[in-house]
Design an enzyme around this catalytic site. Structure first.
Site, short mmCIF file in Angstrom:
data_model
loop_
_atom_site.label_atom_id
_atom_site.label_comp_id
_atom_site.label_asym_id
_atom_site.label_seq_id
_atom_site.Cartn_x
_atom_site.Cartn_y
_atom_site.Cartn_z
N ASP A 13 20.32 16.51 38.55
CA ASP A 13 21.42 15.80 37.87
C ASP A 13 22.06 16.62 36.74
OD1 ASP A 13 19.75 14.06 39.32
OD2 ASP A 13 20.29 12.34 38.09
N GLU A 44 25.80 13.08 39.49
CA GLU A 44 26.08 11.69 39.09
C GLU A 44 26.28 11.51 37.58
OE1 GLU A 44 23.33 8.57 39.09
OE2 GLU A 44 21.93 9.67 37.84
N ASN A 45 25.86 12.49 36.78
CA ASN A 45 26.05 12.39 35.32
C ASN A 45 26.99 13.47 34.78
OD1 ASN A 45 22.76 12.04 35.87
ND2 ASN A 45 23.73 10.35 34.76
N ASN A 72 23.09 6.17 41.11
CA ASN A 72 23.46 4.86 40.57
C ASN A 72 24.71 4.91 39.68
OD1 ASN A 72 21.30 6.27 39.09
ND2 ASN A 72 21.62 4.70 37.54
N HIS A 73 25.10 6.10 39.21
CA HIS A 73 26.32 6.18 38.40
C HIS A 73 27.56 6.60 39.21
CE1 HIS A 73 23.99 5.36 34.89
NE2 HIS A 73 23.23 6.44 35.04
N HIS A 155 17.46 9.45 45.39
CA HIS A 155 17.75 9.16 43.98
C HIS A 155 17.04 7.86 43.63
CE1 HIS A 155 20.25 10.05 40.50
NE2 HIS A 155 20.35 8.74 40.33
N HIS A 180 17.03 11.45 39.65
CA HIS A 180 17.33 10.24 38.85
C HIS A 180 16.55 10.16 37.54
CE1 HIS A 180 18.36 6.20 37.56
NE2 HIS A 180 17.08 5.86 37.59
FE FE2 Z 1 20.97 10.99 36.67
FE FE2 Z 2 20.54 8.08 38.31
#
Ligand code: FE2
Ligand code: FE2
Length: 264
Positions: A13, A44-45, A72-73, A155, A180
């Protein structure tokens, strides 16, 4: 059996601008050192710590990233939503609802070798509309005959769910890497069936924060139990990833952990 030599660099990530600069600064070094056939990055970040924008995705692809995975993001930045449908090589978890924008797997080809990538979300402590275990089976079924290698980015939060997924996939994919938690685990290995496995790759971002967040803000939140504004830390950036080497289809020879301070 036909040989399908490939080296896959997977980067955990990428957190904020600091994570992007760390990745872009080290990528040329890693290319020279390891000559990866494929580069897969969890992004994702990558936009200010939450989500990703089209501009950032374009920047990562321009730097030679073959596939971007998310988690999740995924939908935090509204502007990425259309991009997810129009760009094949950026993935959201395959076990999200079918009605959600984007898609969960893709195939890329380099040097005559085809890599399938599947992004998957855990169901424990994370909100995914469909079950990870049957959906990964369905995704692998769809890829059958179209790929030489498969990399699954699972993730997920719970270590037990990730370990179980490793065993579920052993012998059927080249590698399953966990993402994650932003904290790298020390259990990278090739499972008996030939699948390279690690519970969590870690993050590419500030080690001096709390999983990416400014440490004073994060600590204050735990102390006061009040909702604090969270900003991305820029203290002590590292790249965390793994290198997977393979010679036979759907089998890994080795997985090596990469934990590197940002190039100065
Ligand atoms: Fe993340
Ligand atoms: Fe995540």
């Amino acid at each position: 059996m036909a040989s399908a030599p490939a080296t896959i660099l997977f980067v955990g990530d990428v957190v904020g601008g600091i994570g992007r600069r760390t990745l872009l600064g080290l990528l040329p070094v890693l290319r020279e050192r390891h000559d990866p056939t494929f580069v897969v990055v969890n992004g994702e970040n990558s936009a200010g710590g939450l989500g990703i924008t089209p501009k950032i995705a374009d920047e990562l692809f321009a730097a030679g990233v073959d596939v971007i995975t998310l988690g999740n993001h995924t939908y935090h930045r509204r502007e990425i939503i259309r991009y997810l449908d129009t760009h094949k090589e950026i993935l959201r978890p395959a076990n999200y609802l079918r009605s959600q924008p984007g898609h969960g797997s893709c195939v890329v080809e380099r040097d005559g070798v085809r890599l399938g990538v599947v992004n998957l979300s855990g169901n424990v402590f994370l909100n995914a509309g469909r079950a990870a275990f049957p959906e990964v089976d369905a995704a692998l079924h769809d890829l059958r005959g179209k790929v030489d290698h498969v990399l699954v980015d699972f993730h997920a939060e719970a270590t037990s769910e990730k370990v179980a997924m490793g065993w579920h996939l052993d012998g059927r994919v080249t590698a399953m890497v966990g993402t994650h938690t932003h904290v790298p685990t020390a259990d990278g290995r090739v499972l008996p069936g030939g699948t390279a496995y690690i519970t969590d790759v870690g993050m590419t971002g500030p080690r001096g924060g709390v999983i990416g967040v400014d440490r004073e803000q994060a600590v204050r939140g735990f102390v006061t139990h009040m909702r604090e504004p969270f900003e991305t830390s820029d203290d002590d950036p590292w790249l965390m990833g793994v290198l997977i080497r393979a010679t036979q289809p759907l089998r890994a020879d080795a997985i090596e952990q990469l934990l590197l301070p940002a190039a100065r």
